[in-house]
Design an enzyme around this catalytic site. Sequence first.
Site, PDB file in Angstrom:
ATOM      1  CB  SER A 201      -0.896   0.067   0.811  1.00 23.78           C
ATOM      2  OG  SER A 201      -0.404  -0.106   2.339  1.00 23.78           O
ATOM      3  CE  LYS A 202      -3.263   3.223  -0.020  1.00 23.80           C
ATOM      4  NZ  LYS A 202      -3.953   2.049  -0.214  1.00 23.80           N
ATOM      5  NE  ARG A 203       0.519  -0.684   5.589  1.00 18.73           N
ATOM      6  CZ  ARG A 203       1.632  -0.495   6.780  1.00 18.73           C
ATOM      7  NH1 ARG A 203       2.869   0.782   7.365  1.00 18.73           N
ATOM      8  NH2 ARG A 203       2.180  -1.489   7.132  1.00 18.73           N
ATOM      9  CG  HIS A 204       4.438  -1.207   1.377  1.00 13.33           C
ATOM     10  ND1 HIS A 204       3.237  -1.084   1.779  1.00 13.33           N
ATOM     11  CD2 HIS A 204       5.072  -1.629   3.477  1.00 13.33           C
ATOM     12  CE1 HIS A 204       3.034  -2.031   2.710  1.00 13.33           C
ATOM     13  NE2 HIS A 204       3.616  -2.351   3.854  1.00 13.33           N
TER      14      HIS A 204
END
Length: 422
Positions: A201-204
Amino acid sequence: MTVRVRMAPSPTGFLHVGGVRTFLFNWLFARGRAGECLLRIENTDTSREVAESVEQIERSLRWLGIDWDGPTRFQLDRMERAQAEARRLVAEGAAYEDEGAIRIRMPDEGVTAWEDAVKGRIEFPNAQLEDLVLVRSDGRPTYNFASPLEDWLDGITHVIRGDDHVSNTPKQIVVLRALGAEPPVYAHVPNVLGPDGRKLSKRHGAVSVDEFRAAGYLPEALMNFLALLGWAPDGETTIMSRDELIARFSLERVGSSPATFDYQKLDWMNGVYLRALSPEEYADRLVAYLREQGYDWPEERIRAAAPLVQEKIERLGQFPGFAGFLFHDVEPDPALLDGRMLVEAERALAAVEPWTAAAIEGALKRLCEELGEKPRTVYQPIRVAVTGSRVSPGLYESLELLGREESLRRLRVARERAPAAA
RNA sequence: GCCCCCAUCGACUAGCGGUCCAGGUCACGGCCCUUUCAAGGCCGUAGCGCGGGUUCGAAUCCCGCUGGGGGCACCA
């Protein structure tokens, strides 16, 4: 029988690399077997956001080099047909009405099984299956009805999709059989995880194809990297052209355990592709990339700078930070300057003739000898003064490109800012 | 809770009963090269989750456990 597959994104936001990896497998499979690859949007509404999202998806796929056959299809276009089929099932006794909706009868005993092309035989106890809603009370078909129905109508031979659909499969098989259709071959490919083992996800980091494009990744590098997430032709080969991927891809060699997206390896691979480009091609790509990103730097200078960075950066997005000093003035850190060296460098460079990398090299090497200093001692202050950083492209070439006048000017300005020279 | 799937170095993976005291790539460490940073060359650290079987022989087959993941909607 001709192979026919379909890529079925849902039009929610941007194209996610995890999803693209699945589409890529579909595409490689079809292209390697002279088959067809359809693009079907699994939408349930027709809002403007959907239309924009579809454009975005198509653009991202094209950029990557993934194409599809025929027009883009929309699940909603089959709504009336779905309703008719559902009514037919009711008439035949396979389905029934329930508070305005139509449900299909699921078997209560035995198992529903299939031979998955990547996972092998999978069985589901039928007792586990509930009577599934085919058509909602508002008339719209549900995903688990529309999707297999369309697969059948479109003559899809292989459904290659994410792991998360495994538990939908038995329901869809029952639907298909009730419809009188032969289920396609199913191939469930493992999901792509982030470095922490959770769903990517974007947090990665970057997750949409657009973000990778904006960061300066090459589409062929991203494709190569994505293909290797869960698939390997053998234990050795890692760099493969599009054609080689197509020629070698097979579902049998897709692994069944989830793969982690490794940003470092992608960076390395992108660097490999970048370095492999001919100097002309590299310059073309760099110019196009910078234009796309909104830089209005002069093309001729970008082209001249290209060879200085080709061996150095692994993403085109690093160019502005690495070679930006060729396009704008710099702010050197006074602490890294050395007044005496700068004075000497200014003197030595002022006399260089002609102003070429070779002549500059000669002059600076002579200077080192005169001063009895190591090149790194002499070069660092010059590098910092001229490029604004301790890390830069080759010094001689950088000076040549900057020009004598500007180079000397930066040396002078830096010298004035340097800590009191001895 | 129920169902399904998965399990080799930190990561991607090769391996489909002996040729594996487990190979390749990224990352990491060291050395070389070197004007910085890269690139390149050489060397190295590091892995078959656990426990039972089957077998002359298991990373490879079977069972259990543990650990991950996914699913159980009138979402897709």
